[in-house]
Scaffold this motif. Sequence first.
Motif, PDB file in Angstrom:
ATOM      1  N   TYR A  17       0.838  -1.206   0.000  1.00 41.48           N
ATOM      2  CA  TYR A  17       0.000   0.000   0.000  1.00 41.48           C
ATOM      3  C   TYR A  17       0.870   1.252   0.000  1.00 41.48           C
ATOM      4  CZ  TYR A  17      -3.178   3.505   1.994  1.00 41.48           C
ATOM      5  OH  TYR A  17      -3.912   4.630   2.229  1.00 41.48           O
ATOM      6  N   VAL A  23      -1.933   5.062  -5.001  1.00 48.51           N
ATOM      7  CA  VAL A  23      -2.555   5.514  -3.756  1.00 48.51           C
ATOM      8  C   VAL A  23      -2.137   6.970  -3.547  1.00 48.51           C
ATOM      9  CG1 VAL A  23      -2.682   5.166  -1.262  1.00 48.51           C
ATOM     10  CG2 VAL A  23      -2.503   3.202  -2.778  1.00 48.51           C
ATOM     11  N   GLU A  71      -7.755   1.641   5.699  1.00 45.55           N
ATOM     12  CA  GLU A  71      -7.277   1.858   4.337  1.00 45.55           C
ATOM     13  C   GLU A  71      -6.581   0.613   3.778  1.00 45.55           C
ATOM     14  OE1 GLU A  71      -7.256   4.809   2.176  1.00 45.55           O
ATOM     15  OE2 GLU A  71      -8.978   5.018   3.480  1.00 45.55           O
ATOM     16  N   TYR A  75      -7.622  -1.794   0.588  1.00 48.66           N
ATOM     17  CA  TYR A  75      -6.673  -1.737  -0.527  1.00 48.66           C
ATOM     18  C   TYR A  75      -6.752  -2.995  -1.381  1.00 48.66           C
ATOM     19  CZ  TYR A  75      -2.130  -1.550  -2.869  1.00 48.66           C
ATOM     20  OH  TYR A  75      -1.120  -1.536  -3.795  1.00 48.66           O
ATOM     21  N   TRP A  81      -7.050   1.216  -7.165  1.00 56.20           N
ATOM     22  CA  TRP A  81      -7.382   1.936  -5.936  1.00 56.20           C
ATOM     23  C   TRP A  81      -8.392   2.999  -6.251  1.00 56.20           C
ATOM     24  CZ3 TRP A  81      -7.003   1.490  -0.957  1.00 56.20           C
ATOM     25  CH2 TRP A  81      -7.252   2.603  -0.164  1.00 56.20           C
ATOM     26  N   PRO A  82      -9.361   3.267  -5.465  1.00 55.99           N
ATOM     27  CA  PRO A  82      -9.791   2.533  -4.274  1.00 55.99           C
ATOM     28  C   PRO A  82     -10.756   1.428  -4.632  1.00 55.99           C
ATOM     29  CG  PRO A  82     -11.093   4.508  -4.473  1.00 55.99           C
ATOM     30  CD  PRO A  82     -10.102   4.510  -5.618  1.00 55.99           C
TER      31      PRO A  82
END
Length: 98
Positions: A17, A23, A71, A75, A81-82
Motif C-alpha cells: 500500500y 494511492v 485503508e 486496498y 485503488w480505491p
Amino acid sequence: MNNVAGLRAMGTRFFRYVRDPSVPLWRRLAGLLAVVYFVMPVDAIPDFLPLLGWLDDLGVLSAAAFFMVREVQRYQPESGWPKSVDDARTGTPPLRER
C-alpha cells in the motif's frame, strides 16, 4: 498461529500500500504525520498539562492507526485503488460518488 499469519499478511499488504504510486500521497503519509505530531513539542494541548496533554497525542495516534488499518484492509492492488464496493455495514457510497 493463525493470528501470526494474519499479522504477517497485513504487514505485507501495508508495505505494498505504502509503495503503490496509485494511492494518493496524503493517504500514504497519514500514519507518518500522526507520529510526527506525537513527537513534535508543539501540540494542540501542551504535554506539560497532566493527562490532557497526553490524551490529544493518544487521540491523534489512535485515529491515524484506525484510518491506516481501514485503508489497508480496503486496498485492492489487483483491481486498482480505491475499492469501489459499497460498505454493507454503514451503507456508505463508493468514494467516487461522495
